[in-house]
Design a protein around this motif. Structure first.
Motif, mmCIF file in Angstrom:
data_model
loop_
_atom_site.group_PDB
_atom_site.id
_atom_site.type_symbol
_atom_site.label_atom_id
_atom_site.label_comp_id
_atom_site.label_asym_id
_atom_site.label_seq_id
_atom_site.Cartn_x
_atom_site.Cartn_y
_atom_site.Cartn_z
ATOM 1 N N UNK A 247 41.530 42.722 29.546
ATOM 2 C CA UNK A 247 40.100 42.515 29.749
ATOM 3 C C UNK A 247 39.480 43.789 30.298
ATOM 4 N N UNK A 248 38.146 43.806 30.307
ATOM 5 C CA UNK A 248 37.442 44.938 30.905
ATOM 6 C C UNK A 248 37.764 45.059 32.389
ATOM 7 N N UNK A 249 37.939 43.916 33.041
ATOM 8 C CA UNK A 249 38.298 43.930 34.458
ATOM 9 C C UNK A 249 39.685 44.524 34.662
ATOM 10 N N UNK A 250 40.619 44.207 33.773
ATOM 11 C CA UNK A 250 41.960 44.811 33.843
ATOM 12 C C UNK A 250 41.882 46.328 33.721
ATOM 13 N N UNK A 251 41.005 46.806 32.841
ATOM 14 C CA UNK A 251 40.866 48.253 32.645
ATOM 15 C C UNK A 251 40.374 48.909 33.924
ATOM 16 N N UNK A 252 39.453 48.247 34.616
ATOM 17 C CA UNK A 252 38.983 48.777 35.899
ATOM 18 C C UNK A 252 40.099 48.770 36.943
ATOM 19 N N UNK A 253 40.893 47.698 36.966
ATOM 20 C CA UNK A 253 42.024 47.646 37.901
ATOM 21 C C UNK A 253 42.957 48.819 37.660
ATOM 22 N N UNK A 254 43.208 49.120 36.389
ATOM 23 C CA UNK A 254 44.092 50.238 36.040
ATOM 24 C C UNK A 254 43.453 51.574 36.424
#
Length: 611
Positions: free
Chosen positions: A423-430
């Motif tokens: 998800x886009x949120x996962x990309x931010x976490x990374x």
């Protein structure tokens, strides 16, 4: 009758201050449902250390935590603490990361952003304030309070003027270390209300030295409009004033408080058993820390600081390290001790004590701070300290640090998707925590769950937590994290191998072929790595501190010069560069990225070209 508004911070700063932020989401959901019915102005439930800890230690998705909080608390504003250009991390991120994070936080349920910069450098707050206002959120512009020769009432009024010009809605005084005295609080609030009469003033005060309740009372008397509290079972020590007590007191003085104190106490009652469940993190003494008036280490850090010193086997030297914190803080221009500067100063003080020489080993973050990559220090740093830390490099205090950073999201997106982002949120976490997020994605992909908290106790009666087993003549180092209930096949144990949690089945007191151990047979199919050799020669390189290897800069066969960076170890939330002690050739590498290494273990062997 003047109304005073209350924000409850139990489920963010309360757990961060007293329980190392390790409380799992499932234990908080029933409580937030009760808090939602109390009538608070807002609930601060996200940001600070919660994001990192969710991914790193709890193996939870912090975005999912936020969505669940919103689902279970639909009637109250949700608030987060945002570290300005540092977002929820420990370095500056590019503007595109800041913008996207603020937008996604708002989309997932955050309506109030409490935004600060560790140095009160408003250049580092501009982008997040601008973005939060653009999406329609409310913004508390924060003054990070500290005591020093340069931090005067006039200083804070000038910082506030810059924040008001940026469009903040509320002026927030953040007393993260519990240093704000009743008199200074009164004088500061009075000055702010006089200069900015159209802006509410909010008080965030911690109880470390038991000044907070008095400071809140005098601040409200001077005109403050809002305060932060926690329910009683997470109050005091290095946390916050008990809200039930403050409501009672303020009503006696004639202030209007629209909070149901009985429901508030019910939430506190519910947390009593939860706090017992996390007792291994509950390490602070039950009395005030008046020493904070000197060392200024904030409540959110002190419990983590104690745990980290224990990991290094140095808990008995805490007083010595705290004294060094005072010296390092002065050297670095009196930064307020709040994330990330608290970690920068604390880690550097620790390294100075560990090596018996000041600034012999310097973290990457300390170098970046002195260079100006975190912003402009509140007071000038002496040329002598700059030279010792930077060598011939020159500081760049005239530049907004983020202006030096190219966009980060495009490359992070590509890497994150390869690492398992969904998800886009996962990309931010990374983008914020690449290695930690990747480990979480892998854990999530396997459908794994951490053992129940009560099984993860570090010590159990008659259970060794650390030992060596011998397999085919090779010795292996094992650490026990917890145990499950016995079955017909044996008892499951949760052990750490190279820092990774694994489950194994042990059959007690049984000799098996190839294994001699008083603790039983290991039947899981986990690869166990032998303990690394001890460094003995001048080219044998070890880590100066126990931590996780996050980067290796060399390969076998590489030519290196004395002072070249060989690898980077993360410890105490800081990255420590390990340099070559000699000119030579890399002969052997005993570590991999992700390994946990100790100071008595060889990481890299270099064959010197000169002896």
């Amino acid at each position: 009758m003047r109304e005073i508004y209350i924000t409850d911070v139990s489920l963010r700063d309360g757990i961060q201050s007293l329980l190392a932020t390790r409380v799992r989401t499932e234990d908080m959901l029933p409580i937030i449902e009760v808090l939602d019915k109390c009538g608070f102005w807002s609930l601060e439930v996200w940001g600070g250390a919660t994001f990192d800890v969710c991914l790193r230690y709890l193996k939870e998705d912090p975005w999912e935590r936020l969505r669940l909080f919103k689902k279970h608390a639909p009637n109250t504003r949700l608030e987060m603490l945002l570290r300005g250009q540092n977002v929820v991390g420990y370095r500056h991120y590019a503007d595109d990361v800041v913008e996207e994070f603020v937008k996604k936080a708002y989309d997932n349920g955050i309506e109030v952003f409490r935004i600060f910069d560790a140095l009160n450098d408003t250049r580092n707050m501009r982008k997040s304030i601008e973005t939060a206002k653009k999406v329609g959120a409310l913004v508390k512009g924060v003054l990070s309070y500290t005591i020093s020769p340069v931090h005067t009432i006039e200083y804070y009024v000038n910082i506030t003027r810059e924040l008001v010009d940026m469009g903040i809605d509320i002026i927030s005084i953040k007393d993260q270390a519990g240093l704000l005295s009743p008199k200074v609080c009164y004088d500061l609030v009075k000055a702010l209300k006089s200069e900015f009469p159209n802006h509410p003033v909010h008080l965030h005060t911690q109880t470390t030295a038991d000044l907070a309740q008095m400071a809140q009372l005098k601040g409200i008397e001077a005109g403050a409009d809002m305060i932060d509290t926690v329910f009683y079972s997470l109050s005091c020590q290095t946390s916050h004033p008990p809200g039930e007590t403050m409501i009672y007191t303020l009503r006696e003085f004639g202030y209007q408080i629209k909070v149901d104190e009985k429901l508030y106490q019910k939430a506190g009652d519910m947390f009593v058993s939860v706090r017992k469940k996390y007792k291994k993190y509950d390490v602070l003494p039950p009395y005030p820390d008046v020493g904070v008036l000197l060392h200024q280490v904030p409540g959110g850090m002190i419990s983590n600081f104690i745990s980290q010193l224990k990991e290094q086997g140095m808990e008995d030297r805490l007083p010595e390290v705290l004294e060094e914190v005072v010296r390092v803080r002065k050297d670095l221009g009196y930064p307020p001790l709040v994330t990330p500067t608290s970690q920068i100063v604390g880690s550097q003080a620790f390294l100075n004590i560990l090596h018996g020489e000041r600034y012999k080993v310097v973290t990457k973050e300390t170098k970046d701070y002195v260079k100006g990559l975190y912003g402009k220090p509140p007071a000038p740093i002496s040329e002598e300290v700059i030279k010792k830390i930077l060598g011939d490099e020159k500081p760049i205090y005239h530049i907004r640090p983020a202006d030096l950073l190219p966009p980060e999201l495009p490359s992070a997106r590509e890497e994150a998707i390869k690492a398992g982002a969904k998800s886009e949120e996962d990309i931010l976490s990374y983008a914020l925590f690449p290695m930690v997020a990747k480990e979480f994605f892998e854990f999530r992909e396997k459908g794994e769950k951490l053992p129940p908290e009560e099984m993860l106790e570090e010590k159990r009666e008659n259970i060794p937590v650390e030992f060596v087993i011998t397999v085919h003549g090779e010795q292996y180092h094992v650490q026990i994290a917890g145990r499950g209930e016995p079955t017909a096949e044996g008892r499951p144990f949760f052990i750490r191998l190279d820092g990774k949690l694994e489950e194994v089945l042990l059959r007690p007191l049984k000799e098996v072929e190839g294994v001699s151990s008083p603790y039983g047979e290991i039947t899981a199919g986990t690869e166990v790595k032998p303990k690394r050799p001890k460094p003995v020669g001048i080219g044998d390189v070890a880590s100066p501190i126990s931590g996780k290897v996050v980067n290796i800069k060399v390969n076998v066969g590489d030519q290196v010069k004395e002072g070249d960076v060989l690898f980077v170890v993360e410890a105490m939330k800081m990255e420590n560069e390990v340099h070559s002690p000699v000119d030579g050739v890399v002969e052997d590498i005993f570590i991999s990225v992700g390994d946990v290494i100790n100071p008595d273990e060889m990481a890299i062997r270099i064959k010197p070209t000169k002896i």
